[in-house]
Design a protein around this motif. Structure first.
Motif, PDB file in Angstrom:
ATOM      1  N   PRO A   1       7.301   2.590  -9.873  1.00 34.53           N
ATOM      2  CA  PRO A   1       7.611   3.109 -11.201  1.00 34.53           C
ATOM      3  C   PRO A   1       9.027   3.026 -11.399  1.00 34.53           C
ATOM      4  O   PRO A   1       9.804   3.895 -10.529  1.00 34.53           O
ATOM      5  CB  PRO A   1       6.808   4.137 -11.306  1.00 34.53           C
ATOM      6  N   THR A   2       9.534   2.651 -12.543  1.00 35.14           N
ATOM      7  CA  THR A   2      10.816   2.535 -12.821  1.00 35.14           C
ATOM      8  C   THR A   2      11.256   3.855 -13.261  1.00 35.14           C
ATOM      9  O   THR A   2      12.561   4.027 -13.372  1.00 35.14           O
ATOM     10  CB  THR A   2      11.206   1.508 -13.945  1.00 35.14           C
ATOM     11  N   HIS A   3      10.252   4.838 -13.845  1.00 38.91           N
ATOM     12  CA  HIS A   3      10.855   6.150 -14.491  1.00 38.91           C
ATOM     13  C   HIS A   3      10.219   7.217 -13.277  1.00 38.91           C
ATOM     14  O   HIS A   3       9.223   7.128 -12.884  1.00 38.91           O
ATOM     15  CB  HIS A   3      10.158   6.332 -15.772  1.00 38.91           C
ATOM     16  N   CYS A   4      11.109   7.877 -12.989  1.00 39.43           N
ATOM     17  CA  CYS A   4      11.095   9.320 -12.243  1.00 39.43           C
ATOM     18  C   CYS A   4      11.819  10.361 -12.498  1.00 39.43           C
ATOM     19  O   CYS A   4      13.079  10.062 -12.595  1.00 39.43           O
ATOM     20  CB  CYS A   4      11.150   9.167 -10.530  1.00 39.43           C
ATOM     21  N   LYS A   5      11.240  11.442 -12.847  1.00 38.61           N
ATOM     22  CA  LYS A   5      12.129  12.759 -13.591  1.00 38.61           C
ATOM     23  C   LYS A   5      13.118  13.098 -12.807  1.00 38.61           C
ATOM     24  O   LYS A   5      14.078  13.686 -13.327  1.00 38.61           O
ATOM     25  CB  LYS A   5      11.051  13.793 -13.905  1.00 38.61           C
ATOM     26  N   ASP A   6      12.895  12.964 -11.401  1.00 40.41           N
ATOM     27  CA  ASP A   6      14.003  13.618 -10.524  1.00 40.41           C
ATOM     28  C   ASP A   6      13.939  12.808  -9.028  1.00 40.41           C
ATOM     29  O   ASP A   6      13.146  13.208  -8.222  1.00 40.41           O
ATOM     30  CB  ASP A   6      13.769  15.012 -10.269  1.00 40.41           C
TER      31      ASP A   6
ATOM     32  N   SER B   1       3.115  23.961  -2.998  1.00 44.43           N
ATOM     33  CA  SER B   1       1.585  24.017  -2.940  1.00 44.43           C
ATOM     34  C   SER B   1       0.819  23.141  -3.749  1.00 44.43           C
ATOM     35  O   SER B   1      -0.383  23.072  -3.828  1.00 44.43           O
ATOM     36  CB  SER B   1       1.421  25.503  -3.969  1.00 44.43           C
ATOM     37  N   SER B   2       1.711  21.840  -4.454  1.00 47.16           N
ATOM     38  CA  SER B   2       1.255  21.071  -4.970  1.00 47.16           C
ATOM     39  C   SER B   2       1.264  19.831  -4.050  1.00 47.16           C
ATOM     40  O   SER B   2       2.561  19.404  -3.770  1.00 47.16           O
ATOM     41  CB  SER B   2       1.830  20.520  -6.566  1.00 47.16           C
ATOM     42  N   HIS B   3       0.288  19.127  -3.810  1.00 49.31           N
ATOM     43  CA  HIS B   3       0.414  18.015  -2.787  1.00 49.31           C
ATOM     44  C   HIS B   3       0.610  16.453  -3.594  1.00 49.31           C
ATOM     45  O   HIS B   3       0.402  16.444  -4.643  1.00 49.31           O
ATOM     46  CB  HIS B   3      -1.006  17.914  -1.955  1.00 49.31           C
ATOM     47  N   HIS B   4       0.927  15.753  -2.674  1.00 51.67           N
ATOM     48  CA  HIS B   4       1.403  14.355  -3.182  1.00 51.67           C
ATOM     49  C   HIS B   4       0.269  13.443  -3.284  1.00 51.67           C
ATOM     50  O   HIS B   4       0.123  12.391  -4.040  1.00 51.67           O
ATOM     51  CB  HIS B   4       2.470  13.856  -2.221  1.00 51.67           C
ATOM     52  N   TYR B   5      -1.196  13.803  -2.700  1.00 57.45           N
ATOM     53  CA  TYR B   5      -2.070  12.815  -2.870  1.00 57.45           C
ATOM     54  C   TYR B   5      -3.025  13.222  -3.998  1.00 57.45           C
ATOM     55  O   TYR B   5      -2.936  14.646  -4.299  1.00 57.45           O
ATOM     56  CB  TYR B   5      -3.039  12.848  -1.651  1.00 57.45           C
ATOM     57  N   LEU B   6      -3.682  12.324  -4.680  1.00 59.72           N
ATOM     58  CA  LEU B   6      -4.654  12.564  -5.469  1.00 59.72           C
ATOM     59  C   LEU B   6      -5.846  13.117  -5.320  1.00 59.72           C
ATOM     60  O   LEU B   6      -6.574  13.847  -6.107  1.00 59.72           O
ATOM     61  CB  LEU B   6      -4.771  11.416  -6.755  1.00 59.72           C
ATOM     62  N   CYS B   7      -6.654  12.849  -4.201  1.00 57.38           N
ATOM     63  CA  CYS B   7      -7.773  13.386  -3.874  1.00 57.38           C
ATOM     64  C   CYS B   7      -7.648  13.082  -2.290  1.00 57.38           C
ATOM     65  O   CYS B   7      -6.809  12.853  -1.525  1.00 57.38           O
ATOM     66  CB  CYS B   7      -9.001  12.610  -4.253  1.00 57.38           C
ATOM     67  N   SER B   8      -8.548  13.818  -1.347  1.00 54.42           N
ATOM     68  CA  SER B   8      -8.488  13.846   0.018  1.00 54.42           C
ATOM     69  C   SER B   8      -8.595  12.560   0.571  1.00 54.42           C
ATOM     70  O   SER B   8      -8.195  12.450   1.609  1.00 54.42           O
ATOM     71  CB  SER B   8      -9.647  14.774   0.485  1.00 54.42           C
TER      72      SER B   8
ATOM     73  N   LEU C   1       0.780  -1.206  -0.178  1.00 53.07           N
ATOM     74  CA  LEU C   1      -0.001   0.037   0.087  1.00 53.07           C
ATOM     75  C   LEU C   1       0.907   1.222  -0.013  1.00 53.07           C
ATOM     76  O   LEU C   1       0.567   2.286  -0.702  1.00 53.07           O
ATOM     77  CB  LEU C   1      -0.976  -0.190   1.212  1.00 53.07           C
ATOM     78  N   LEU C   2       2.016   1.202   0.847  1.00 51.05           N
ATOM     79  CA  LEU C   2       2.837   2.418   0.678  1.00 51.05           C
ATOM     80  C   LEU C   2       3.471   2.674  -0.512  1.00 51.05           C
ATOM     81  O   LEU C   2       3.841   3.822  -0.974  1.00 51.05           O
ATOM     82  CB  LEU C   2       3.795   2.276   1.900  1.00 51.05           C
ATOM     83  N   CYS C   3       3.871   1.504  -1.042  1.00 52.43           N
ATOM     84  CA  CYS C   3       4.400   1.534  -2.509  1.00 52.43           C
ATOM     85  C   CYS C   3       3.575   2.000  -3.514  1.00 52.43           C
ATOM     86  O   CYS C   3       3.893   2.948  -4.379  1.00 52.43           O
ATOM     87  CB  CYS C   3       5.052   0.073  -2.707  1.00 52.43           C
ATOM     88  N   ASP C   4       2.480   1.805  -3.484  1.00 56.39           N
ATOM     89  CA  ASP C   4       1.432   2.130  -4.290  1.00 56.39           C
ATOM     90  C   ASP C   4       1.052   3.712  -4.152  1.00 56.39           C
ATOM     91  O   ASP C   4       0.978   4.284  -5.300  1.00 56.39           O
ATOM     92  CB  ASP C   4       0.166   1.234  -4.474  1.00 56.39           C
ATOM     93  N   LEU C   5       0.894   3.908  -2.940  1.00 51.92           N
ATOM     94  CA  LEU C   5       0.688   5.570  -2.742  1.00 51.92           C
ATOM     95  C   LEU C   5       1.743   6.349  -3.111  1.00 51.92           C
ATOM     96  O   LEU C   5       1.593   7.461  -3.828  1.00 51.92           O
ATOM     97  CB  LEU C   5       0.353   5.564  -1.129  1.00 51.92           C
ATOM     98  N   THR C   6       3.147   5.850  -3.077  1.00 51.86           N
ATOM     99  CA  THR C   6       4.187   6.634  -3.593  1.00 51.86           C
ATOM    100  C   THR C   6       4.207   6.344  -4.905  1.00 51.86           C
ATOM    101  O   THR C   6       4.578   7.561  -5.505  1.00 51.86           O
ATOM    102  CB  THR C   6       5.389   5.687  -2.921  1.00 51.86           C
ATOM    103  N   GLY C   7       3.928   5.449  -5.753  1.00 53.89           N
ATOM    104  CA  GLY C   7       3.976   5.512  -6.960  1.00 53.89           C
ATOM    105  C   GLY C   7       2.911   6.480  -7.560  1.00 53.89           C
ATOM    106  O   GLY C   7       3.075   7.043  -8.650  1.00 53.89           O
ATOM    107  N   LEU C   8       1.709   6.665  -6.976  1.00 56.77           N
ATOM    108  CA  LEU C   8       0.580   7.617  -7.261  1.00 56.77           C
ATOM    109  C   LEU C   8       1.326   8.734  -7.074  1.00 56.77           C
ATOM    110  O   LEU C   8       1.067   9.767  -8.126  1.00 56.77           O
ATOM    111  CB  LEU C   8      -0.546   7.471  -6.576  1.00 56.77           C
ATOM    112  N   ALA C   9       2.068   8.975  -6.273  1.00 61.16           N
ATOM    113  CA  ALA C   9       2.843  10.455  -5.976  1.00 61.16           C
ATOM    114  C   ALA C   9       3.693  10.884  -7.020  1.00 61.16           C
ATOM    115  O   ALA C   9       3.973  12.045  -7.485  1.00 61.16           O
ATOM    116  CB  ALA C   9       3.190  10.483  -4.640  1.00 61.16           C
ATOM    117  N   ILE C  10       4.557   9.589  -7.277  1.00 64.23           N
ATOM    118  CA  ILE C  10       5.412   9.987  -8.486  1.00 64.23           C
ATOM    119  C   ILE C  10       4.868  10.304  -9.774  1.00 64.23           C
ATOM    120  O   ILE C  10       5.305  11.396 -10.485  1.00 64.23           O
ATOM    121  CB  ILE C  10       6.282   8.581  -8.538  1.00 64.23           C
ATOM    122  N   GLY C  11       3.670   9.714 -10.004  1.00 65.32           N
ATOM    123  CA  GLY C  11       2.848  10.199 -11.378  1.00 65.32           C
ATOM    124  C   GLY C  11       2.543  11.708 -11.187  1.00 65.32           C
ATOM    125  O   GLY C  11       2.557  12.404 -12.158  1.00 65.32           O
ATOM    126  N   LYS C  12       2.043  11.997 -10.017  1.00 69.91           N
ATOM    127  CA  LYS C  12       1.686  13.719  -9.858  1.00 69.91           C
ATOM    128  C   LYS C  12       3.021  14.380  -9.823  1.00 69.91           C
ATOM    129  O   LYS C  12       2.960  15.352 -10.351  1.00 69.91           O
ATOM    130  CB  LYS C  12       0.787  13.902  -8.603  1.00 69.91           C
TER     131      LYS C  12
END
Length: 1235
Positions: A346-351, A289-296, A267-278
């Motif tokens: 995710p294997t790709h992360c811009k930074d 000002s841009s948060h790591h979560y996709l919704c509340s 679950l932590l890994c998936d939540l982190t992966g969603l944050a990587i996408g954002k």
């Protein structure tokens, strides 16, 4: 199948159904819901969520998950009633099977749903119902485990009940079913894109697609799995629960603890992966000002995971939340493969490094949420710090081998600042950052793509530099715009200074960390490093020490800063010197703020300023060098002005900043530089007066007050002494300049007011009356430029206390003199107001400003007590009620003086008024001399008009022995000059004023009346001739100034006297015949005479008959039609008015003139005389009748002299005249015939 349906299941046809249906429907259990939640980083979590509904808190307190629910005998699950206390034991597989059916049904709704809005409502309600059934079942499972599950123990096989066996197997069976659910769900990262897109549904409302419900049900299940496993472990009291059937089938161990760990890490890994996408869409400027979560809902899930893991860490001694996150993120940063339990990132992360900073910061911010789902700033932190991992990140960020650009470093340090605001700052973190910045102190720290917004931190004044240091020491609150937008407004070094300030501000025992940090900062600077600092590095050095000085020992830091700055070479560039002085002055501001004496710092700084000012003054200094030196010198002026402006008492040795350097600086300044220096002087003067007045007004009373106030006054006197010594002599040297600087008057007025407030501070050469002495220098001296006077005096005259002081008898000079001198200065300024105009007559900028200042001076002069008293004594509307223009006010004032003098009767009062009036105008001829020689016609007209007003309205006053010399000079200088080249128009307009005034003065003067009359005749003669046209012109003659001066609507004695003078001059000097030759310009003269007679209703025969001889001669000798007509008209007017005035008989004056006329022309123009008398006889026979005896004698004498007997032609002409004379004429005709 029969085994699956035991008596715990009540079919719809069961007799127990009616009772079951009567039970109350349970409340909806908590679930993830973001439909009503606004996007607010500090807002409360959803009211329907686990935290707000108390579910999380009850979980951590080991309380019943739903204390008010499931209290009845039966519970409805998936549409069927079940026995509450036994359903999960007896029908475990069936219930979880129904759960899976509902989940499948919801998934099929997602696959079959379309974009038909007509079906949206029905799909929403069906999906919502399916989700609620699943969530209700999971809630039932949690309640059952908490209430009814007991740790299993070994059972006696012979006496065990079947239910007890099932109950003993429940933990294992429940673990297997939960494991099955996790397998069925899969991971969040593996959800199809159409379902994951439900995280970002725009503008959520009341109707949602099935995908939204399915996605949020997944979140509910993932969290419920952890809850159930946590409850299971708690209820089993440390006993390990094995999934026996799974172990038997696969041979792998599966326990409640291993499943919890596995599911948590996934679950932590998936939540982190969603944050990587954002994060891939987040710009550095939006990082905070841009948060790591996709919704509340995912935000709430993060919060719940934190609290759950922190609880387990404290109670069960498992890993902490940060331990899990560090294990997850550390491989991502280092680029190494992730641990097995965290596979799937995710294997790709811009930074990766930037993402880790960003995620860590935002997750840490969620640590502010309590178990109730609200942010609690002041309470104890719910999540511990993670400085160990952050310091690892800092070392990577600050590693020079990494080659990170400013845009990345800035974001990382910004995140570090946010963490310092959340946690207690770390000394180790600050040390790591300082090691980096000490090596890069001279870097620009700019982000090119930010443009000009990245240059907003440039400080051009000491106060701005001090304010920037203050802002670094007072960072904005965590979620405020000032903090989230800091990336745009501050570079990474400035953000580091905020971190440093936070660390230094911590109250540490013994101050050891403070001393460590301060020592590390000091150790990085050597003489070589200081000499190599460019301007950017120097400004960063100054800002660094200002921040440290604000947080720790000010004196120590300031002393160390001065020592380091002394390492700079003496010939350092002017830009460096500017920055050094700016920093020193910023430290002075900090000393002032703390109430500490600035003497030592100020002396060092002023000494450097003095040396630079000497170089600036040196004649051998190149022009380019002088221009460069003005940079630090001007900066010094600005900074010292700020020091004085921000001081509340000026008792901290600020006067040491005002040293001999100004003696060198001021004489070397160009105009623009001098204006800056004078502006600085005004600021200091104003602040000194303001502070001194405040200290005088608020001086406390008490035993200690006198000593304290005397110390304060002594310090103020020291500041004043510095100003008098180093500024006033230069101002006095400029007072006679013909191009005075605009602010010279303001500065001089400031010194005057300072002398008024602190008279003892003025130098000896201005004592004993410093105010009057300075006013004499800058306001009353006739040599001072009028623009300077008009700007200087209003500053003083608007000060009611000063005016009152000048008006009192206790003043250093006679009160009347002070007021009179102010009026005289105003008088001169009005007269010379056009001198500053351009040669073409247009207004310059100075001229327009001068006009406004002159209007203000006029308003204030009219309020001077002496002037106001004069105006009040004049009858009619008060002129001070309205704002008068200077010229109009001058006329009102002149008239008022003349009127008041005319109303005085006592000789002493009249004499005193003459003296005062002469004081008002002073040497007026000296004042007007510049206007007379200039080519400005407006100034010339104003000059002649103003003096003319004085001559007319003050004529009785000017006729006195005290003033008559002035009148003589006016006549000689203005009316009888040697040439009249430019004054024609001015004289034409104002000559009537002079003639009228001279006429009155000549009539009232007791000692010089004859001389004044002679002067009046000379002026009249000169300008009657000067303005008379060569040929008659009605327009020119009608506007002749001499004629206009004599015209009155209602005849008066004064007007008649002037007309008599004019007629006498006209007849004596212009209408005299030479033999029978007429005078030149006769027609124009007669036109003038005729206009003079017509426009005035004079009836005095003595006045009217003055031109009569000339008129008679013109009628007799001139036959030119125009001349004859005008002379006849004039003769007619004179005869008729004389006849009308002589009611008791013929006019004696007329008879006398006619008799003389006859006698003068006897024997020469006899017949012409008879012709002229015929004209008179037609108009007034009586006056000619009186002449009959004289005419007859003259006739006989003429005949006798010729000796030829009777002259028939002459007698015939005489008889013709006698025929017009009635009975007297007939009698004389008879007498003549008898000869």
């Amino acid at each position: 199948m029969a085994d699956d349906f035991s008596q715990s299941l009540t079919p719809p046809v069961s007799p127990f159904a009616a009772d079951s249906l009567c039970e109350l429907t349970p409340a909806r259990p908590p679930c993830f819901c973001c439909s009503e939640t606004k996007e607010d980083p500090t807002g409360a979590l959803s009211a329907e969520g686990y935290a707000a509904r108390g579910s999380l808190k009850r979980l951590l307190l080991r309380l019943d998950p739903a204390p008010a629910e499931y209290e009845t005998d039966t519970v409805e699950l998936f549409g069927f009633p079940w026995v509450t206390e036994t359903a999960l034991v007896e029908s475990t597989k069936l219930l979880f099977g129904l759960f899976r059916q509902k989940l499948y049904r919801l998934e099929s709704l997602v696959q079959s749903s379309s974009h038909d809005f007509g079906q949206a409502g029905s799909l929403h309600y069906e999906a919502e119902d399916l989700r609620q059934q699943c969530v209700s079942f999971l809630q039932y499972v949690k309640v059952f485990v908490h209430r009814y599950l007991e740790p299993f123990s070994s059972l006696d096989a012979g006496h065990s009940h079947s239910y007890e066996e099932l109950e003993a197997q429940l933990p294992s069976a429940l673990l297997e079913e939960v494991f099955g659910i996790t397998l069925l769900l899969g991971r969040l990262k593996d959800l199809p894109a159409n379902i994951q897109s439900a995280f970002t549904i725009p503008n959520p409302g009341k109707i949602f697609p099935p995908s939204w419900h399915l996605l949020h049900l997944h979140l509910d299940i993932h969290w419920s799995v952890l809850e159930i496993l946590h409850l299971l472990g708690h209820k089993m009291q440390g006993q390990v629960v094995y999934a026996h059937q799974f172990v038997n089938l696969t041979g792998e161990n599966l326990t409640d603890t291993s499943l919890f760990e596995e599911h948590l890490c996934s679950l932590l890994c998936d939540l982190t992966g969603l944050a990587i996408g954002k994060y891939s869409k987040v710009r550095p400027t939006e990082a905070l000002s841009s948060h790591h979560y996709l919704c509340s809902c995912t935000k709430e899930l993060w919060v719940q995971l934190m609290h759950l893991l922190e609880y387990r860490n404290k109670v069960l001694h498992t890993q902490s939340f940060w331990s899990y996150m560090n294990s997850l993120l550390r491989p991502l940063v280092s680029g190494k493969p992730a641990a097995e339990q965290f596979s799937g990132l995710p294997t790709h992360c811009k930074d990766p490094l930037g993402f880790t900073w960003w995620l860590l910061t935002h997750v840490a911010m969620l640590g502010q949420y309590s178990r109730n789902g609200t942010v609690q700033y002041e309470s104890q932190k719910h999540l511990g710090d993670n400085w160990t991992f952050v310091e690892e990140l800092l070392k990577i960020t600050c590693n020079p081998k990494g080659g990170l650009a400013e845009e990345q470093v800035r974001m990382h340090v910004h995140c570090c600042l946010s963490l310092c605001l959340l946690w207690e700052p770390s000394t180790s973190a600050v040390s790591t950052l300082w090691d980096y910045y000490s090596k890069n102190l001279s870097a620009a720290f700019t982000v090119p793509w930010l443009g000009m917004s990245d240059v907003g931190t440039l400080c051009k004044t000491p106060l701005a530099l001090s304010e920037q240091a203050r802002s670094c020491c007072s960072p904005s609150p965590l979620h405020s715009p000032g903090h989230t937008q800091l990336y745009r407004s501050a570079n990474s070094f400035h953000i580091f200074l905020r971190v440093l300030a936070l660390c230094l501000s911590q109250d540490r025992a013994g101050g050891v960390p403070q001393r460590q940090i301060k020592g590390r900062i000091y150790s990085k600077f050597s003489s070589k490093k200081m000499q190599e600092l460019p301007e950017a590095g120097l400004i960063n050095f100054l800002l660094l020490f200002l921040v440290v000085a604000r947080q720790v020992e000010l004196e120590d830091v300031a002393s160390r800063a001065c020592e380091l700055l002394c390492f700079l070479p003496s010939n350092c560039p002017p830009g460096h010197r500017t920055l050094v002085w700016r920093g020193q002055l910023s430290l002075l501001l900090l000393f002032q703020e703390r109430g500490l004496d600035v003497g030592a710092q100020a002396s060092w700084l002023a000494s450097s300023f003095k040396e630079t000012a000497k170089e600036f003054y040196n004649k051998t200094t190149e022009v380019s060098r002088r221009l460069a030196l003005w940079g630090p010198l001007g900066s010094y002026l600005e900074g010292v002005a700020e020091v004085f402006e921000t001081s509340t008492s000026l008792n901290l040795s600020e006067e040491k900043l005002l040293n001999e350097g100004f003696d060198w600086l001021l004489p070397a300044c160009r105009l623009s530089e001098l204006n800056s220096a004078l502006g600085f002087l005004q600021i200091v003067l104003t602040q000194l007066r303001r502070v001194n007045q405040r200290s005088v007004q608020s001086a406390p009373t008490g035993a200690w007050a006198p000593g304290n106030s005397s110390v304060v006054k002594e310090r103020h006197l020291a500041v004043a002494a510095a100003l008098w010594a180093h500024f006033f002599p230069f101002l006095r040297s400029l007072r006679l300049s013909q191009t005075p600087p605009a602010q010279l008057a303001d500065a001089a007025a400031g010194f005057t007011l300072l002398a008024f407030d602190l008279p003892s501070s003025a130098p000896q050469d201005l004592q004993p009356s410093p105010v009057q002495s300075i006013m004499q220098c800058f306001g009353w001296d006739d040599m001072v430029h009028p623009l300077l006077v008009t700007r200087y005096l209003p500053h003083l005259l608007q000060n009611s206390e000063l005016v009152s002081s000048l008006s009192s008898n206790s003043a250093g000079v006679v009160s009347g003199s002070a007021q009179s001198l102010s009026v005289r200065a105003w008088f001169r300024c009005v007269l010379q107001q056009h001198l500053h105009k351009n040669p073409d007559g247009s207004d310059s900028r100075k001229g327009r400003a001068g006009e406004e200042q002159l209007c203000e001076l006029t308003r204030l002069v009219l309020r001077i007590p002496q002037v106001d008293s004069l105006l009040q004594r004049v009858a009619g509307p008060q002129p001070t009620a309205t704002r008068l223009e200077p010229t109009a006010a001058l006329e009102v004032f002149i008239k008022a003086v003349g009127s008041v003098y005319g109303g005085l009767h006592a000789l002493s009062e009249r004499s005193a008024m003459v003296t005062r009036a002469l004081d008002y105008i002073g040497d007026i001829l000296k004042h007007i001399k510049p206007s007379l020689v200039s080519k400005n016609q407006e100034g010339l007209q104003l000059t002649y008009w103003a003096v003319g007003c004085i001559v007319k309205h003050w004529s009785p006053l000017l006729a006195t022995s005290k003033a008559q010399q002035l009148l003589f000079r006016i006549v000689d200088g203005l009316l009888l000059p040697h040439n009249l080249t430019q004054q024609d128009k001015a004289l034409r307009d104002s000559l009537p004023l002079y003639l009228q005034g001279l006429s009155v003065a000549s009539s009232v003067s007791q000692s010089q009346g004859a001389y004044l009359k002679q002067q009046l005749r000379s002026v009249t003669r000169r300008y009657l001739d000067h303005f008379l046209p060569a040929s008659p012109s009605v327009g020119i003659v009608a506007n002749h100034p001499v004629l206009l001066s004599a015209c009155e609507a209602n005849p008066s004695t004064r007007g008649a006297a002037l007309r008599q003078t004019i007629l006498e001059v006209l007849c004596e000097s212009f209408l005299q015949f030479k033999g029978h030759a007429p005078p030149p310009r006769l027609a124009a003269l007669l036109m003038f005479l005729l206009e003079l007679l017509r426009r005035n209703g004079d009836s005095d025969p003595a006045l009217l008959t003055l031109p009569l001889p000339s008129l008679l001669r013109c009628v007799m000798l001139v036959n030119e039609p125009q001349v004859r007509k005008m002379s006849t008209d004039a003769l007619q007017l004179v005869v008729e008015r004389c006849a009308a005035a002589s009611t008791e008989g013929p006019c004696d004056q007329m008879i006398t003139v006619l008799r003389s006329f006859v006698e003068e022309n006897e024997g020469v123009y006899d017949r012409q005389v008879y012709s002229v008398l015929e004209t008179v006889a037609v108009l007034d026979p009586s006056v000619v009748q009186a002449l009959i005896p004289n005419l007859s004698v003259s006739l006989r004498n003429t005949e006798h002299k010729r000796g030829l007997g009777r002259n028939i032609a002459l007698r015939s002409a005489y008889r013709k005249l006698l025929c017009l004379l009635g009975e007297s004429g007939q009698t004389e005709i008879t007498s003549l015939e008898a000869d």
